[in-house]
Motif scaffolding. Structure first.
Motif, short mmCIF file in Angstrom:
data_model
loop_
_atom_site.label_atom_id
_atom_site.label_comp_id
_atom_site.label_asym_id
_atom_site.label_seq_id
_atom_site.Cartn_x
_atom_site.Cartn_y
_atom_site.Cartn_z
N ALA A 54 -2.32 -3.97 -14.09
CA ALA A 54 -3.52 -3.78 -13.25
C ALA A 54 -3.37 -4.55 -11.93
O ALA A 54 -3.68 -4.03 -10.86
CB ALA A 54 -4.77 -4.23 -14.00
N ASP A 55 -2.86 -5.78 -12.00
CA ASP A 55 -2.65 -6.58 -10.79
C ASP A 55 -1.66 -5.89 -9.84
O ASP A 55 -1.86 -5.86 -8.63
CB ASP A 55 -2.08 -7.97 -11.14
CG ASP A 55 -3.14 -8.89 -11.71
OD1 ASP A 55 -4.34 -8.53 -11.64
OD2 ASP A 55 -2.77 -9.95 -12.25
N THR A 98 0.86 -1.19 0.00
CA THR A 98 0.00 0.00 0.00
C THR A 98 0.89 1.23 0.00
O THR A 98 2.09 1.13 0.16
CB THR A 98 -0.90 0.03 1.24
OG1 THR A 98 -0.07 -0.14 2.38
CG2 THR A 98 -1.94 -1.08 1.20
N SER A 131 -7.32 1.69 -6.03
CA SER A 131 -8.52 1.38 -6.80
C SER A 131 -8.88 2.50 -7.78
O SER A 131 -9.74 2.34 -8.63
CB SER A 131 -9.71 1.14 -5.86
OG SER A 131 -9.92 2.29 -5.06
N ASN A 183 -10.22 -1.59 -15.39
CA ASN A 183 -10.06 -2.09 -14.00
C ASN A 183 -10.13 -1.04 -12.91
O ASN A 183 -10.25 -1.38 -11.74
CB ASN A 183 -8.72 -2.82 -13.86
CG ASN A 183 -8.81 -4.28 -14.28
OD1 ASN A 183 -9.31 -5.10 -13.52
ND2 ASN A 183 -8.38 -4.59 -15.49
N PHE A 184 -10.01 0.26 -13.27
CA PHE A 184 -9.93 1.29 -12.23
C PHE A 184 -10.84 2.48 -12.53
O PHE A 184 -11.16 2.74 -13.69
CB PHE A 184 -8.48 1.80 -12.10
CG PHE A 184 -7.51 0.72 -11.72
CD1 PHE A 184 -7.30 0.38 -10.40
CD2 PHE A 184 -6.81 0.03 -12.71
CE1 PHE A 184 -6.41 -0.64 -10.05
CE2 PHE A 184 -5.92 -0.99 -12.37
CZ PHE A 184 -5.73 -1.32 -11.04
N LYS A 209 -3.40 -2.97 -8.18
CA LYS A 209 -4.36 -3.45 -7.17
C LYS A 209 -3.64 -3.94 -5.92
O LYS A 209 -4.07 -3.69 -4.79
CB LYS A 209 -5.19 -4.61 -7.74
CG LYS A 209 -6.32 -4.15 -8.65
CD LYS A 209 -7.07 -5.36 -9.18
CE LYS A 209 -7.94 -4.96 -10.35
NZ LYS A 209 -8.46 -6.14 -11.08
N ASN A 210 -2.54 -4.66 -6.13
CA ASN A 210 -1.79 -5.19 -5.00
C ASN A 210 -1.16 -4.11 -4.14
O ASN A 210 -0.72 -4.38 -3.02
CB ASN A 210 -0.73 -6.18 -5.48
CG ASN A 210 -1.30 -7.56 -5.64
OD1 ASN A 210 -1.78 -8.16 -4.68
ND2 ASN A 210 -1.32 -8.06 -6.86
#
Ligand SMILES: [Zn+2]
Length: 321
Positions: free
Chosen positions: A99-100, A56, A108, A132-133, A103-104
């Motif tokens: 995208a992964d 994060t 978002s 995806n976002f 996200k990880n």
């Protein structure tokens, strides 16, 4: 005896920190030996560098991920206030992996999405990112191509109801009050080479700065110099994957970076980065990180110092492409 123990401890520390840079200018040519050294030291690095491995955003810090997309570009910027920007997304096959990765990291929404220029290795993965976002503002330079990749970007934006803003010099980007983010290229309306339409972005956080150049070549570099922009930056995302057509000496001198990041694929067809570019970076004493050697590279700024962390998690895709 105690002195001897202290000396040994110091030696261990020196050895660990000597290896934390994935690559530097002394490694102009990659060898299997250095590749093995990277592997052997991955676990040490991951223990030693906790910040960049967090999935994060790090509060109070600016985090820049140079995502390994093989031969292509993709950079995720996470600001201290939680805003995000994505510059490029590699080839189409990399879209879902980019995208992964995002996200990880607990993201978002992409507040600012930039497609530096409409080449496949930069915009190919953009449709996957759009789908995806949540997307805030989307920027592309004012130039069109009749490629499938470009068409797919337009379709993806239209399907999601996202309007397209023109990327050009003078555009300021809203990444929160603690960050200054400005486009300093392209400076002309027409170029012979598509690469020179590249959006070039400078980001400043307190006393640290990053310059993202897309595939801008010598012509655009000269324009930026002519416009007297403050090009000085601590970290330079080297233009056009380290090609000889970018990184002219006057430009490098004006940027005068401490660190350079080259995004390119292992054994790519273009021979990127070119030896002449690596030579210029070496002669200037710049520490170089390459995605083809390191995988994804994460730089974390606290506003005064920048720490580099390589191989965060398993985000090393490029070797397949
Ligand atoms: Zn490119």
């Amino acid at each position: 005896m105690l002195k001897k123990k202290l000396y040994l401890l110091l030696l261990v520390f020196v050895l660990i920190f000597t290896f934390t840079g994935c690559s530097n200018t002394s490694n102009v040519q990659e060898s299997s030996k250095t590749a093995q050294t990277h592997k052997a030291n991955d676990s040490m690095r991951q223990q030693a560098n906790t910040e960049g491995n967090n999935q994060t955003s790090v509060s109070g810090k600016l985090t820049v991920s140079f995502i390994d997309v093989g031969q292509g570009d993709s950079e995720l910027i996470q600001t201290p206030s939680g805003k995000t920007m994505l510059i490029d997304a590699g080839i189409p096959e990399m879209g879902s992996k980019v995208a992964d990765y995002i996200k990880n990291r607990g993201v978002s929404r992409i507040d600012v999405l930039v497609a530096t220029h409409p080449h496949n290795d930069h915009i190919g993965g953009i449709p996957a990112v759009i789908s995806n976002f949540d997307i805030g503002k989307f920027y592309i330079p004012k130039v069109t191509t009749n490629t499938k990749a470009f068409e797919n970007v337009l379709i993806a934006a239209k399907n999601k109801g996202i309007s397209i803003n023109v990327a050009k010099a003078g555009v300021t980007l809203d990444l929160g009050s603690d960050i200054k983010a400005e486009m300093i290229a392209p400076n002309s309306l027409h170029y012979d080479k598509l690469n020179n339409y590249s959006a070039v972005i400078k980001i400043t956080y307190k006393n640290t700065s990053f310059l993202f150049t897309g595939d801008a070549e010598g012509e655009s570099e000269q324009e930026m110099l002519n416009k007297n922009y403050d090009l000085k930056a601590d970290v330079l995302k080297v233009g056009h994957h380290g090609s000889r057509t970018a990184s002219t000496l006057p430009f490098l001198k004006a940027v005068s970076p401490k660190y350079a990041v080259i995004s390119c694929g292992k054994n790519n067809d273009y021979g990127h980065p070119h030896k002449v570019t690596m030579g210029k970076l070496k002669n200037a004493g710049i520490t170089v990180y390459r995605t083809d050697e390191c995988g994804t590279i994460v730089a974390v700024s606290d506003g005064n110092n920048i720490n580099f962390n390589v191989n965060p998690g398993d985000y090393k895709y490029g070797s397949q492409y």
